[in-house]
Design a protein around this motif. Structure first.
Motif, PDB file in Angstrom:
ATOM      1  N   LYS A  23       0.844  -1.198   0.000  1.00  0.00           N
ATOM      2  CA  LYS A  23       0.000   0.000   0.000  1.00  0.00           C
ATOM      3  C   LYS A  23       0.885   1.256   0.000  1.00  0.00           C
ATOM      4  O   LYS A  23       0.619   2.214  -0.721  1.00  0.00           O
ATOM      5  N   LYS A  24       1.952   1.214   0.777  1.00  0.00           N
ATOM      6  CA  LYS A  24       2.874   2.350   0.857  1.00  0.00           C
ATOM      7  C   LYS A  24       3.513   2.628  -0.511  1.00  0.00           C
ATOM      8  O   LYS A  24       3.632   3.783  -0.928  1.00  0.00           O
ATOM      9  N   ALA A  25       3.902   1.572  -1.225  1.00  0.00           N
ATOM     10  CA  ALA A  25       4.522   1.731  -2.542  1.00  0.00           C
ATOM     11  C   ALA A  25       3.533   2.303  -3.549  1.00  0.00           C
ATOM     12  O   ALA A  25       3.887   3.165  -4.362  1.00  0.00           O
ATOM     13  N   ILE A  26       2.280   1.852  -3.501  1.00  0.00           N
ATOM     14  CA  ILE A  26       1.249   2.371  -4.412  1.00  0.00           C
ATOM     15  C   ILE A  26       1.037   3.859  -4.174  1.00  0.00           C
ATOM     16  O   ILE A  26       0.965   4.651  -5.116  1.00  0.00           O
ATOM     17  N   ILE A  27       0.928   4.256  -2.930  1.00  0.00           N
ATOM     18  CA  ILE A  27       0.715   5.667  -2.596  1.00  0.00           C
ATOM     19  C   ILE A  27       1.899   6.505  -3.067  1.00  0.00           C
ATOM     20  O   ILE A  27       1.725   7.590  -3.621  1.00  0.00           O
ATOM     21  N   GLU A  28       3.112   5.998  -2.883  1.00  0.00           N
ATOM     22  CA  GLU A  28       4.305   6.714  -3.324  1.00  0.00           C
ATOM     23  C   GLU A  28       4.341   6.862  -4.850  1.00  0.00           C
ATOM     24  O   GLU A  28       4.631   7.943  -5.372  1.00  0.00           O
ATOM     25  N   LEU A  29       4.017   5.803  -5.577  1.00  0.00           N
ATOM     26  CA  LEU A  29       3.972   5.870  -7.038  1.00  0.00           C
ATOM     27  C   LEU A  29       2.920   6.879  -7.503  1.00  0.00           C
ATOM     28  O   LEU A  29       3.150   7.649  -8.435  1.00  0.00           O
ATOM     29  N   TYR A  30       1.778   6.886  -6.842  1.00  0.00           N
ATOM     30  CA  TYR A  30       0.706   7.819  -7.204  1.00  0.00           C
ATOM     31  C   TYR A  30       1.117   9.266  -6.910  1.00  0.00           C
ATOM     32  O   TYR A  30       0.938  10.149  -7.743  1.00  0.00           O
ATOM     33  N   ASP A  31       1.689   9.488  -5.739  1.00  0.00           N
ATOM     34  CA  ASP A  31       2.121  10.842  -5.364  1.00  0.00           C
ATOM     35  C   ASP A  31       3.203  11.375  -6.294  1.00  0.00           C
ATOM     36  O   ASP A  31       3.297  12.584  -6.518  1.00  0.00           O
ATOM     37  N   ASN A  32       4.025  10.486  -6.849  1.00  0.00           N
ATOM     38  CA  ASN A  32       5.099  10.879  -7.767  1.00  0.00           C
ATOM     39  C   ASN A  32       4.654  10.893  -9.229  1.00  0.00           C
ATOM     40  O   ASN A  32       5.479  11.003 -10.132  1.00  0.00           O
ATOM     41  N   ASN A  33       3.335  10.770  -9.446  1.00  0.00           N
ATOM     42  CA  ASN A  33       2.755  10.768 -10.798  1.00  0.00           C
ATOM     43  C   ASN A  33       3.339   9.672 -11.697  1.00  0.00           C
ATOM     44  O   ASN A  33       3.416   9.826 -12.903  1.00  0.00           O
ATOM     45  N   GLU A  34       3.757   8.559 -11.097  1.00  0.00           N
ATOM     46  CA  GLU A  34       4.270   7.438 -11.879  1.00  0.00           C
ATOM     47  C   GLU A  34       3.152   6.498 -12.297  1.00  0.00           C
ATOM     48  O   GLU A  34       3.336   5.706 -13.215  1.00  0.00           O
ATOM     49  N   GLU A  49     -13.609  -1.010   4.946  1.00  0.00           N
ATOM     50  CA  GLU A  49     -13.431   0.302   4.339  1.00  0.00           C
ATOM     51  C   GLU A  49     -11.963   0.720   4.461  1.00  0.00           C
ATOM     52  O   GLU A  49     -11.369   0.625   5.533  1.00  0.00           O
ATOM     53  N   LEU A  50     -11.370   1.179   3.362  1.00  0.00           N
ATOM     54  CA  LEU A  50      -9.987   1.627   3.381  1.00  0.00           C
ATOM     55  C   LEU A  50      -9.923   3.078   3.817  1.00  0.00           C
ATOM     56  O   LEU A  50     -10.781   3.888   3.467  1.00  0.00           O
ATOM     57  N   GLU A  51      -8.890   3.434   4.576  1.00  0.00           N
ATOM     58  CA  GLU A  51      -8.802   4.803   5.060  1.00  0.00           C
ATOM     59  C   GLU A  51      -8.160   5.744   4.048  1.00  0.00           C
ATOM     60  O   GLU A  51      -8.438   6.929   4.051  1.00  0.00           O
ATOM     61  N   TYR A  52      -7.297   5.262   3.151  1.00  0.00           N
ATOM     62  CA  TYR A  52      -6.675   6.103   2.122  1.00  0.00           C
ATOM     63  C   TYR A  52      -7.142   5.593   0.778  1.00  0.00           C
ATOM     64  O   TYR A  52      -6.902   4.465   0.408  1.00  0.00           O
ATOM     65  N   LYS A  53      -7.818   6.448   0.028  1.00  0.00           N
ATOM     66  CA  LYS A  53      -8.351   6.038  -1.260  1.00  0.00           C
ATOM     67  C   LYS A  53      -7.603   6.740  -2.382  1.00  0.00           C
ATOM     68  O   LYS A  53      -7.415   7.944  -2.355  1.00  0.00           O
ATOM     69  N   ILE A  54      -7.165   5.973  -3.369  1.00  0.00           N
ATOM     70  CA  ILE A  54      -6.525   6.519  -4.550  1.00  0.00           C
ATOM     71  C   ILE A  54      -7.589   6.532  -5.642  1.00  0.00           C
ATOM     72  O   ILE A  54      -8.185   5.499  -5.933  1.00  0.00           O
ATOM     73  N   PRO A  55      -7.847   7.698  -6.225  1.00  0.00           N
ATOM     74  CA  PRO A  55      -8.878   7.735  -7.267  1.00  0.00           C
ATOM     75  C   PRO A  55      -8.482   6.895  -8.474  1.00  0.00           C
ATOM     76  O   PRO A  55      -7.304   6.678  -8.733  1.00  0.00           O
TER      77      PRO A  55
END
Length: 58
Positions: A23-34, A49-55
Motif C-alpha cells: 500500500k505504501k509503494a502504491i501511494i508513493e507511485l501515485y504521489d510521484n505521478n508514476e 473500508e480503506l482509510e486512504y483512497k486513490i482515485p
C-alpha cells in the motif's frame, strides 16, 4: 506526444505477469505521478473500508 501513444498499444508491450505492491509503494507511485490509474479486482478481497483512497484517475 499523441502519435507516440499508438506505439504503446501493441501486444508485445503487455504480459499476463502479475505484480504485487505494498500500500505504501502504491501511494508513493501515485504521489510521484508514476501511475495514474489502478485496475481493481471485480470483487474486493477484503470488505472493510480503506482509510486512504486513490482515485481511479486523476
Amino acid at each position: 506526444m499523441p502519435y507516440e501513444v499508438d506505439d504503446l498499444d501493441k501486444n508485445e508491450n503487455y504480459s499476463d505477469r502479475k505484480v504485487s505492491y505494498s500500500k505504501k509503494a502504491i501511494i508513493e507511485l501515485y504521489d510521484n505521478n508514476e501511475i495514474i490509474k489502478i485496475k481493481r479486482a471485480k470483487y474486493p478481497l477484503e470488505a472493510k473500508e480503506l482509510e486512504y483512497k486513490i482515485p481511479a484517475t486523476k
